[in-house]
Design an enzyme around this catalytic site. Sequence first.
Site, PDB file in Angstrom:
ATOM      1  N   ARG A   1       3.718  -1.478  -5.608  1.00 58.92           N
ATOM      2  CA  ARG A   1       3.988  -0.181  -6.247  1.00 58.92           C
ATOM      3  C   ARG A   1       5.275   0.485  -5.734  1.00 58.92           C
ATOM      4  NH1 ARG A   1      -0.270   2.837  -8.339  1.00 58.92           N
ATOM      5  NH2 ARG A   1      -1.667   1.571  -7.052  1.00 58.92           N
TER       6      ARG A   1
ATOM      7  N   GLU B   1       3.439  -6.856   1.923  1.00 57.62           N
ATOM      8  CA  GLU B   1       3.083  -7.224   0.538  1.00 57.62           C
ATOM      9  C   GLU B   1       3.231  -6.014  -0.398  1.00 57.62           C
ATOM     10  OE1 GLU B   1      -1.004  -8.482   0.701  1.00 57.62           O
ATOM     11  OE2 GLU B   1      -0.610 -10.122   2.095  1.00 57.62           O
TER      12      GLU B   1
ATOM     13  N   GLY C   1       0.754  -1.248   0.000  1.00 60.02           N
ATOM     14  CA  GLY C   1       0.000   0.000   0.000  1.00 60.02           C
ATOM     15  C   GLY C   1       0.781   1.291   0.000  1.00 60.02           C
TER      16      GLY C   1
ATOM     17  N   CYS D   1      -9.290   3.218 -30.603  1.00 58.12           N
ATOM     18  CA  CYS D   1     -10.554   3.868 -30.970  1.00 58.12           C
ATOM     19  C   CYS D   1     -11.459   4.045 -29.761  1.00 58.12           C
ATOM     20  CB  CYS D   1     -11.242   3.050 -32.053  1.00 58.12           C
ATOM     21  SG  CYS D   1     -10.164   2.798 -33.447  1.00 58.12           S
ATOM     22  N   GLU D   2     -11.063   4.850 -28.837  1.00 61.23           N
ATOM     23  CA  GLU D   2     -11.832   5.175 -27.632  1.00 61.23           C
ATOM     24  C   GLU D   2     -11.455   6.594 -27.231  1.00 61.23           C
ATOM     25  OE1 GLU D   2     -13.880   3.186 -25.747  1.00 61.23           O
ATOM     26  OE2 GLU D   2     -13.462   1.280 -26.737  1.00 61.23           O
TER      27      GLU D   2
HETATM   28  C1  LIG Z   1      -3.767  -8.243  -1.385  1.00 57.90           C
HETATM   29  C2  LIG Z   1      -2.830  -7.231  -1.930  1.00 57.90           C
HETATM   30  N1  LIG Z   1      -1.602  -7.163  -1.401  1.00 57.90           N
HETATM   31  C3  LIG Z   1      -0.687  -6.272  -1.866  1.00 57.90           C
HETATM   32  C4  LIG Z   1      -0.999  -5.403  -2.888  1.00 57.90           C
HETATM   33  C5  LIG Z   1       0.050  -4.452  -3.362  1.00 57.90           C
HETATM   34  O1  LIG Z   1      -0.274  -3.152  -3.082  1.00 57.90           O
HETATM   35  P1  LIG Z   1       0.717  -1.964  -3.421  1.00 57.90           P
HETATM   36  O2  LIG Z   1       1.119  -2.101  -4.833  1.00 57.90           O
HETATM   37  O3  LIG Z   1      -0.079  -0.752  -3.169  1.00 57.90           O
HETATM   38  O4  LIG Z   1       1.878  -2.064  -2.490  1.00 57.90           O
HETATM   39  C6  LIG Z   1      -2.268  -5.428  -3.458  1.00 57.90           C
HETATM   40  C7  LIG Z   1      -2.628  -4.473  -4.513  1.00 57.90           C
HETATM   41  O5  LIG Z   1      -3.706  -4.160  -4.824  1.00 57.90           O
HETATM   42  C8  LIG Z   1      -3.215  -6.384  -2.959  1.00 57.90           C
HETATM   43  O6  LIG Z   1      -4.436  -6.458  -3.473  1.00 57.90           O
END
Ligand SMILES: Cc1ncc(COP(=O)(O)O)c(C=O)c1O
Length: 427
Positions: free
Chosen positions: A289, A286, A244, A355-356
């Site tokens: 980004r 996790e 996140g 084409c959008e």
């Molecule tokens: C379950 C889960 N974990 C981790 C992530 C990665 O999130 P981020 O790219 O914001 O770190 C996501 C992204 O949507 C997710 O759905």
Amino acid sequence: MSHFSIKNGALCAEDHPLTHIATEFGTPTYVYSKAAISRNYLSYANACLENGRTSQTALVCYSVKSNSNLAVLHLLSQLGSGFDIVSSGELLRVIAAGGDPKKVIFSGVGKTGDEMRLALSHGIACFNVESISELHRLSEVASEMNATASISLRVNPNVDAKTHPYISTGLKENKFGVAIEDALDIYRIAANLPGISIVGIDCHIGSQLLDDAPLLESLDKLIELIDVLAVEGIVIHHLDIGGGIGIDYEAEVPVTVSDYLNRLFRKIDAWRAEKYQGAPIKVLFEPGRSIVGNAGVLLTRVEYLKPGSEKNFAIVDAAMNDLMRPAMYQAWHGVEPVVLRDGEETIWDIVGPVCESGDWLARARALCIEEGDLLAIRSAGAYGMTMSSNYNTRGRAAEVMVDGNESHLVRQRETPEQLFALEKILP
Ligand SMILES: Cc1ncc(COP(=O)(O)O)c(C=O)c1O
């Protein structure tokens, strides 16, 4: 690769590395920096180390959905990363890239029986279970296989991540996880199901968070729940706080990974000291980004300039099928000419050939450009290639990874023939 501080004349077109890449591999092409990906991953790993964690007590599980190119996965696995997957396809990618399935956690609201079987057969670390029905299905599948599925429950802490509604996942109205009020009952059920072993708890409240306050608020809620579970004799061995952390697209100033992790570990350490005689709990992350987002650009060439009475369009060879984020989330990406020109700037909408009317990559940008110029669409390393499609029978872009002075093609551009190779006409 995300800094282009070239001033007029400082570099000529032929000298710029991106010009070389465009000449060698064509456009549109995603270009990733090995150094930037490594640096971003290490910001997590080092913050864990600095907070006294080892590979046994903290694990970064890179979110494969953000950029699943094998070269990216291989690099991260060599650095020690685990992986957060959301499909069996992503699991097979991780394995093909040399990743360790024992460091894989499986998220997602719709895991099929076949996906569960595959993941169990590879001995993944944990299923992040997102509903009671999924829990029962997993118990059945594991029992049939005489296997045990390690699970954590993805808890929806009902915390506002204060991000774009499409990338906010931790509110009651979102489809993800189980409501925190229901979690205790579901853990009780899980504790008595065959083929299920409770190992953890997890949450992921959204993406592109600039502030860590909502994450720390979620942590407080998970801690409370872990304490309640402990009283019931349900021991939680790992706490997964999700991904996140946001990146700087325009002028955002996201919390740094080290500040966030320092605050998070401080809270966890104080809690464990007070309630569990300092016994550690493993912490999982996790991130997606924040590891790859600003480690990549989308390189595209201006095909046509089409000035108009209302708007001026720069039509480039990349399109919404290559980079969905602007069309889908109205996302803002920086656009920079690879080589700056002397002259007056004009306001351009950067659009693709699809084409959008929704096929735009950037709007109202002051640029001095000519047909044939190369543009770098910045911050395109995450949710760029992985969200791309073949709309308009457009082959997916090539992908290149830059390693020092060398550029490696890590995915060939798709040919039209490849796109319809699996199709058949009626006899
Ligand atoms: C379950 C889960 N974990 C981790 C992530 C990665 O999130 P981020 O790219 O914001 O770190 C996501 C992204 O949507 C997710 O759905």
